[in-house]
Design a protein around this motif. Structure first.
Motif, PDB file in Angstrom:
ATOM      1  N   HIS A  52     104.078  52.819  31.958  1.00 12.61           N
ATOM      2  CA  HIS A  52     105.268  52.091  32.749  1.00 12.61           C
ATOM      3  C   HIS A  52     104.718  50.699  32.700  1.00 12.61           C
ATOM      4  N   PHE A  53     105.784  49.861  32.816  1.00 14.53           N
ATOM      5  CA  PHE A  53     105.990  48.486  32.480  1.00 14.53           C
ATOM      6  C   PHE A  53     106.607  47.653  33.372  1.00 14.53           C
ATOM      7  N   GLU A  54     106.530  46.240  33.488  1.00 15.75           N
ATOM      8  CA  GLU A  54     107.163  45.400  33.921  1.00 15.75           C
ATOM      9  C   GLU A  54     108.412  44.794  33.189  1.00 15.75           C
ATOM     10  N   HIS A  70     101.818  47.855  31.672  1.00 17.04           N
ATOM     11  CA  HIS A  70     100.865  47.549  32.801  1.00 17.04           C
ATOM     12  C   HIS A  70      99.501  48.031  32.308  1.00 17.04           C
ATOM     13  N   TYR A  71      99.101  48.942  31.534  1.00 15.94           N
ATOM     14  CA  TYR A  71      97.725  49.306  31.020  1.00 15.94           C
ATOM     15  C   TYR A  71      97.037  48.273  30.571  1.00 15.94           C
ATOM     16  N   ASP A  72      97.534  47.550  29.597  1.00 16.23           N
ATOM     17  CA  ASP A  72      96.926  46.673  29.089  1.00 16.23           C
ATOM     18  C   ASP A  72      97.562  45.219  28.790  1.00 16.23           C
ATOM     19  N   LYS A 121      88.918  51.409  29.481  1.00 18.66           N
ATOM     20  CA  LYS A 121      90.165  50.820  29.147  1.00 18.66           C
ATOM     21  C   LYS A 121      89.762  49.716  28.300  1.00 18.66           C
ATOM     22  N   LEU A 122      90.503  49.587  26.934  1.00 17.67           N
ATOM     23  CA  LEU A 122      90.224  48.820  26.049  1.00 17.67           C
ATOM     24  C   LEU A 122      91.409  47.737  25.826  1.00 17.67           C
ATOM     25  N   LEU A 123      91.445  46.583  25.832  1.00 18.20           N
ATOM     26  CA  LEU A 123      92.845  45.933  25.273  1.00 18.20           C
ATOM     27  C   LEU A 123      93.380  46.194  24.045  1.00 18.20           C
ATOM     28  N   ARG A 124      94.514  45.805  23.706  1.00 16.47           N
ATOM     29  CA  ARG A 124      95.240  46.438  22.436  1.00 16.47           C
ATOM     30  C   ARG A 124      94.949  46.081  21.174  1.00 16.47           C
ATOM     31  N   ASP A 125      94.528  44.565  21.016  1.00 24.02           N
ATOM     32  CA  ASP A 125      94.166  44.169  19.525  1.00 24.02           C
ATOM     33  C   ASP A 125      92.653  44.123  19.545  1.00 24.02           C
ATOM     34  N   ALA A 126      92.027  44.180  18.101  1.00 18.92           N
ATOM     35  CA  ALA A 126      90.939  44.142  17.940  1.00 18.92           C
ATOM     36  C   ALA A 126      90.208  42.826  18.187  1.00 18.92           C
TER      37      ALA A 126
END
Length: 253
Positions: free
Chosen positions: A31-33, A47-49, A169-174
């Motif tokens: 889900h997202f804004e 929402h997640y990251d 939880k990890l963020l999206r980019d390295a």
């Protein structure tokens, strides 16, 4: 406004165009804004990251703010098989990949489309040892810039999904992931499941992989593969040379 992905996967693009670079993917149930809307395109924040990008407005399902807040507060429940199926009320099947969220299906208020799911699920935090087992589910997945599934995945999408399936939880980019966790001084201090980050000649973090036992690493480069890891970086036995220069090792868990 708020939305949810009710398709197997939708591409998240850098700009509002079908020709634009795919920077990530939104998997089923995420889900997202909605930050901005044009005639065909919507700029969203996941929402997640908190990753932002553009999706085709025809590929989103609107949800209410209360439903968005409910989903955000609930424990995430994920599909834990390589591929499973969602059943629609008229008995059509929607295939969903590993790591798709089925959290909303358990909540009749949020399950707008009355989907059903009878597949294997996972939720909550697992032990660190389980990370490698999960990583092996993606072995030989082809490399795909912006990808997050066993059918195409990039290096940071791989590490993010492996950790997500284990409740972390990890963020999206390295480059973003490299700012998380605790830095280790030597490879010898690392444990299976820790992350190794690699930089380019300019010193920018451009690659990440998951450390295994006995100085091996599993990472997405061409495909999700296993290579040797030493103090210089990743050594590819097939080409007999180092392919990535080690920058830092991080303990996340």
């Amino acid at each position: 406004m708020f939305g949810i992905c009710n398709l197997a996967m939708i591409p998240l693009r850098f700009e509002p165009s079908d020709k634009s670079e795919i920077v990530s993917q939104i998997l089923f149930g995420e889900h997202f804004e909605i930050l901005e809307q044009m005639k065909q395109w919507s700029r969203i924040k996941v929402h997640y990251d908190e990753y932002e990008g553009w999706i085709d407005s025809k590929q989103l399902q609107l949800i209410s703010e209360s439903n968005f807040n409910q989903l955000s507060a609930e424990t995430i429940i994920l599909n834990s098989d390589l591929i499973e199926y969602i059943t629609t009320p008229d008995n059509q099947l929607i295939p969903i990949p590993l790591g798709s969220s089925v959290s909303f299906i358990n909540n009749s208020e949020i399950n707008i489309s009355n989907f059903e799911f009878d597949g294997t699920k996972t939720s909550g935090k697992k032990t660190k040892e389980h990370l490698i087992k999960t990583a092996f589910m993606y072995l030989n997945a082809p490399y795909l810039w912006g990808g997050k599934t066993p059918f195409g995945i990039d290096c940071s999408g791989f590490t993010q999904m492996v950790y997500k399936l284990n409740g972390y939880k990890l963020l999206r980019d390295a480059s973003q992931q490299s700012k998380q966790g605790e830095a280790l001084s030597f490879i010898e201090e690392s444990e299976p499941g820790d992350l190794a980050f690699f930089d380019n000649e300019e010193g920018n973090i451009i690659h990440v992989g998951i450390i295994m036992d006995d100085n091996y690493i599993i990472h997405a480069s061409g495909k999700v593969r296993i290579d040797r890891l030493d103090h210089l970086g990743i050594f590819n036995a097939e080409t007999n040379k180092h392919t990535h220069k080690l920058r830092v090792i991080k303990k996340i868990i």
